[in-house]
Design an enzyme around this catalytic site. Structure first.
Site, PDB file in Angstrom:
ATOM      1  N   HIS A  67       1.732  11.743   1.631  1.00  0.00           N
ATOM      2  CA  HIS A  67       1.684  10.351   1.610  1.00  0.00           C
ATOM      3  C   HIS A  67       0.322   9.721   0.858  1.00  0.00           C
ATOM      4  O   HIS A  67       0.304   9.008   0.062  1.00  0.00           O
ATOM      5  CB  HIS A  67       1.810   9.893   2.975  1.00  0.00           C
ATOM      6  CG  HIS A  67       1.352   8.547   3.297  1.00  0.00           C
ATOM      7  ND1 HIS A  67       2.075   7.383   2.641  1.00  0.00           N
ATOM      8  CD2 HIS A  67       0.374   7.938   4.238  1.00  0.00           C
ATOM      9  CE1 HIS A  67       1.647   6.374   3.112  1.00  0.00           C
ATOM     10  NE2 HIS A  67       0.703   6.655   3.980  1.00  0.00           N
ATOM     11  N   HIS A  91      -7.223   7.174   3.961  1.00  0.00           N
ATOM     12  CA  HIS A  91      -6.641   6.181   4.660  1.00  0.00           C
ATOM     13  C   HIS A  91      -6.206   6.236   6.453  1.00  0.00           C
ATOM     14  O   HIS A  91      -6.250   5.498   7.062  1.00  0.00           O
ATOM     15  CB  HIS A  91      -6.010   4.968   3.938  1.00  0.00           C
ATOM     16  CG  HIS A  91      -4.546   5.437   3.864  1.00  0.00           C
ATOM     17  ND1 HIS A  91      -4.064   6.085   3.157  1.00  0.00           N
ATOM     18  CD2 HIS A  91      -3.595   5.095   4.730  1.00  0.00           C
ATOM     19  CE1 HIS A  91      -2.763   6.305   3.288  1.00  0.00           C
ATOM     20  NE2 HIS A  91      -2.165   5.644   4.482  1.00  0.00           N
ATOM     21  N   GLU A  95      -7.458   7.230  12.025  1.00  0.00           N
ATOM     22  CA  GLU A  95      -6.507   7.078  13.050  1.00  0.00           C
ATOM     23  C   GLU A  95      -5.585   8.269  13.420  1.00  0.00           C
ATOM     24  O   GLU A  95      -5.227   8.355  14.744  1.00  0.00           O
ATOM     25  CB  GLU A  95      -5.304   6.019  12.314  1.00  0.00           C
ATOM     26  CG  GLU A  95      -4.361   5.453  13.137  1.00  0.00           C
ATOM     27  CD  GLU A  95      -4.958   4.486  14.329  1.00  0.00           C
ATOM     28  OE1 GLU A  95      -6.263   4.266  14.322  1.00  0.00           O
ATOM     29  OE2 GLU A  95      -4.323   4.015  15.201  1.00  0.00           O
ATOM     30  N   ASP A  96      -5.024   9.159  12.583  1.00  0.00           N
ATOM     31  CA  ASP A  96      -4.104  10.121  13.018  1.00  0.00           C
ATOM     32  C   ASP A  96      -4.803  11.699  13.215  1.00  0.00           C
ATOM     33  O   ASP A  96      -4.122  12.655  13.349  1.00  0.00           O
ATOM     34  CB  ASP A  96      -3.237  10.110  11.936  1.00  0.00           C
ATOM     35  CG  ASP A  96      -2.364   8.906  11.891  1.00  0.00           C
ATOM     36  OD1 ASP A  96      -2.390   8.139  12.903  1.00  0.00           O
ATOM     37  OD2 ASP A  96      -1.693   8.721  10.851  1.00  0.00           O
ATOM     38  N   ASP A 158      -0.133   1.554   0.410  1.00  0.00           N
ATOM     39  CA  ASP A 158       0.281   2.283   1.552  1.00  0.00           C
ATOM     40  C   ASP A 158       1.642   1.806   1.719  1.00  0.00           C
ATOM     41  O   ASP A 158       2.613   2.536   1.883  1.00  0.00           O
ATOM     42  CB  ASP A 158      -0.584   2.045   2.583  1.00  0.00           C
ATOM     43  CG  ASP A 158      -0.072   2.763   3.951  1.00  0.00           C
ATOM     44  OD1 ASP A 158       0.260   3.818   3.984  1.00  0.00           O
ATOM     45  OD2 ASP A 158      -0.353   1.886   5.020  1.00  0.00           O
ATOM     46  N   ASP A 278      23.823 -15.508 -17.337  1.00  0.00           N
ATOM     47  CA  ASP A 278      23.818 -15.789 -18.558  1.00  0.00           C
ATOM     48  C   ASP A 278      22.679 -16.370 -19.096  1.00  0.00           C
ATOM     49  O   ASP A 278      22.868 -16.818 -20.432  1.00  0.00           O
ATOM     50  CB  ASP A 278      25.088 -16.909 -18.479  1.00  0.00           C
ATOM     51  CG  ASP A 278      26.393 -16.138 -18.233  1.00  0.00           C
ATOM     52  OD1 ASP A 278      26.223 -14.885 -18.607  1.00  0.00           O
ATOM     53  OD2 ASP A 278      27.391 -16.800 -18.287  1.00  0.00           O
TER      54      ASP A 278
HETATM   55 MN    MN Z   1      -0.409   5.225   5.416  1.00  0.00          MN
END
Ligand code: MN
Length: 728
Positions: A67, A91, A95-96, A158, A278
């Site tokens: 990702h 990024h 957070e993760d 993202d 058209d």
């Molecule tokens: Mn992300």
């Protein structure tokens, strides 16, 4: 507990096997416009991200690191700078994963950490309200609270990748994200002029939101296109044939219609599908602006133009900077044709908007500085409506941001409701904005869960909780710090409702508080009479009442009584805490602004005009507006420059420039200003007569010497007739 490899030795970078397939494509893209050293730094960010996300997977089952790599690749296609690509790879790390902000800063420095934090912060904002009205606020708020526009570009990339892989999510989640994409992120991309991202977000959002309609429409478009191929090709040949008879170098393309825009047209304008299909769209791309108009002439000669359908977005660009010529024509057998004509640069801008800035910065053989300057001049011309100019990348980011939404902040209630307030608004303004009763009963505030003074300005993104008490009453002192008219009028209304004796008591208490140990009764009666007459009051009770009602500043009355004309230090209670050192002596701690009519700068003779309820307005003593105002001395305060603090500030100065109109002269003026080390804050022009124009320019200066230098440099430009400072 896992052990993460945080410290990277550069030899280690290309060792791991998975890098080959995950990083290789991105690396090749980056090498096409960045140096090997820059790509090596990016590789370090990649390794850190990969190690941190080790073992995590996406909903699709793929390793998580795919990702961030995909997000970085989208940004690499826009030729974004090294820092952006690194932040894109990192990024989701804070957070993760176990990596925290401090570790990130240690490894990659403050800029990248700030970018990552910005993206993380945006991730936490949930799209709480489905009402359209809130959506517009939400878009603005995202822009306003992002200090670096690159954060938004990373966020858009993202979102683009998340939309590309949305099939892996549950249907309800899919719809929520799709709606958010259509209502929030696609319009942001549009506002920043990044058409390629806007288009992809819209089509993916449409597909996820209405899968059936998407499929049906897509099939229909495909069929319609096949039937029309012959006509498209024959018109394309006509256009190319005509242009080949000229010396104009050009590229001619058939234009594909975007699915989502066809859908919107069918919904909103109730057009029939065939009516939309058209219309045949083409684009001609040429080398310079002159050729755009020449091609236009040839096209109008080749096919019959439809009257009133021509749009010149080159002379008058769209608000997001878009430039092109648009014309509608009647083709062979009466088929409607639309042609867009633009330069390569405009085409790039149309596709990438704000992001094109980095593209052009990285490209080209000239030094970055001079390309940035050329760019600055182009923007000045393109975005005259936005009144902006740019010297370097940082200023560019800042000017884009502040031009989008200059005077507003966005704050939350604890429940997450958004309130839009003017810049400088305090918790009291916020309390009154929620409800008058909350304002009237307000006793304190907590901002982001911490106690916060009621008179301090709020900032975008803060969450504000107001503490109330049923017995509380509005405080007259609030009038010194509130900025919204609602709060001001409600506080005044309350003060007026007080009985006259209560007013006198309140005013007396406020004044006593301000003059400290000295008793009013001990002051010479003659002096008191003099001060009262200056304010136009018959007795002290009248003065007390006006102080309580907020018509007269306590501090100013106190200083007059104490004979302290020049108030170097605030006395008594300080109504408005100033954090930055003040460039003005004698304000007594009152908040002040510089007058917009005469724009005083250090070295000018100045005087403060007291505007009850608003604070002090610093004018040039020679300002015509000052002369018009009543000469009552109670309305003015003697102030002076604190030159030791003023040398750290920049000031706006207004110039009037008379010019003979001539192509490129705005660019030359902007160049002269930037060579003198100043920025353009605002620009407007008015036609005088014939070819003579008057340009009003606001420039940032340090002092009079600096301003003189700018004036000299502008005067040296041919076709500049006169340069003078605007007095009022
Ligand atoms: Mn992300």
């Amino acid at each position: 507990m896992k052990c993460y490899n945080l410290l990277i030795i550069s030899n280690d970078i290309y060792d791991s096997g998975d890098i080959l397939y995950l990083f290789e494509d991105l690396k090749n893209k980056l090498l096409s416009y960045l140096t090997t050293e820059q790509v090596d730094r990016i590789a370090q960010a990649f390794v850190t991200a990969r190690n941190a996300h080790e073992g995590q997977t996406r909903s699709s089952g793929e390793p998580y690191i795919t990702h961030p790599v995909a997000v970085a690749t989208i940004l690499a296609d826009m030729h974004m700078d090294t820092e952006t690509i690194m932040a894109a790879l990192l990024h989701d790390v804070v957070e993760d994963t176990p990596i925290n902000q401090e570790q990130l800063e240690q490894l990659f420095g403050p800029t990248i950490t700030n970018l990552v934090n910005g993206v993380t912060k945006l991730d936490k904002l949930q799209f709480r309200d489905h009402k359209e009205a809130q959506a517009e606020n939400f878009r603005k708020m995202i822009m306003a609270m992002t200090s670096d526009i690159r954060v938004i570009l990373i966020k858009l990339a993202d979102r683009t990748h998340n939309m590309r892989t949305i099939d892996a999510l549950r249907p309800d989640k899919r719809r929520r994200i799709a709606r958010e994409t259509l209502e929030i992120f696609a319009p942001i991309a549009n506002r920043l002029g990044i058409y390629s991202v806007k288009k992809e977000l819209q089509d993916l959002g449409f597909k996820a939101m209405y899968p059936m309609r998407y499929r049906v429409l897509k099939e229909a478009v495909k069929k319609a296109r096949n039937n029309r191929n012959e006509i498209i090709n024959s018109i394309l040949e006509d256009i190319k044939g005509r242009l080949s008879e000229t010396d104009i170098k050009s590229r001619v393309l058939g234009r594909e219609k975007q699915l989502y825009s066809i859908y919107l047209k069918m919904v909103h304008k109730e057009c029939q599908f065939h009516e939309i299909m058209d219309v045949y769209g083409f684009r001609v791309i040429v080398e310079n602006v002159d050729n755009c108009y020449r091609v236009l002439g040839h096209m109008h000669n080749l096919f019959k133009p439809r009257p009133g359908a021509f749009k010149d977005y080159i002379a008058i660009p769209k608000i997001n900077g878009y430039q092109s010529l648009h014309t509608s024509l009647i083709g062979p057998h009466g088929v409607p044709i639309e042609i867009q004509i633009r330069t390569e640069y405009m085409d790039q801008m149309a596709d990438q908007g704000v992001a094109a800035h980095w593209y052009y910065k990285e490209k080209g053989s000239e030094s970055v500085n001079s390309t940035a300057q050329i760019h600055a001049q182009r923007w000045l011309k393109n975005l005259l409506e936005l009144q902006q100019s740019a010297g370097n990348s940082f200023e560019f980011i800042e000017s884009v941001k502040s031009d989008l939404f200059p005077e507003e902040i966005y704050v939350f209630t604890p429940e997450g409701k958004i309130f839009e307030l003017p810049i400088g608004a305090t918790p009291v303004d916020f309390a009154y904005a929620i409800h008058s009763d909350i304002g009237q009963r307000c006793i304190g505030a907590r901002v982001d869960h911490h106690p916060f003074p009621l008179n301090r300005p709020l900032a975008s993104g803060q969450s504000v909780e107001i503490l109330t008490s049923p017995l509380a009453k509005p405080n007259a002192m609030w009038l010194n710090s509130v900025v919204t008219s609602k709060a001001r009028s409600k506080i005044r209304q309350y003060l007026k409702s007080l009985r006259i004796e209560e007013c006198q008591l309140l005013g007396k208490r406020l004044l006593k508080n301000a003059i400290g140990n000295i008793r009013i009764e001990d002051l010479p009666a003659e002096h008191i009479r003099h001060v009262l007459s200056e304010f136009g009051k018959k007795n002290l009770d009248e003065l007390y009442t006006d102080i309580a009602l907020g018509n007269i500043y306590t501090v100013i009355a106190a200083n007059k009584l104490l004979n302290r004309e020049n108030m170097d230090t605030p006395i008594g209670t300080v109504p408005h805490a100033t954090i930055t050192p003040s460039a003005i002596n004698g304000t007594g701690g009152l908040s002040y602004v510089y007058a917009n009519c005469c724009h005083p700068i250090p070295g000018d003779p100045i005087i403060a005009h007291i505007n009850p309820g608003k604070g002090l307005v610093i004018h040039n003593q020679n300002c015509l507006n000052i002369k018009e105002l009543s000469t009552k001395s109670a309305k003015f305060l003697n102030v002076s420059w604190d030159l030791s603090n003023a040398c750290n500030c920049v000031f706006d100065a207004a110039l009037r420039i008379e010019i003979k109109n001539h192509q490129g002269i705005l660019g030359e003026i902007s160049n002269a200003v930037s060579v003198a080390g100043a920025n353009i804050e605002g620009i407007s022009s008015e036609e005088r007569e014939g070819q003579i124009y008057m340009i009003n320019l606001i420039v940032t200066v340090r002092d009079r010497i600096h301003l003189a230098d700018i004036i000299r440099k502008i005067k040296a430009i041919p076709n500049v007739i006169k340069v003078a400072r605007k007095k009022a």
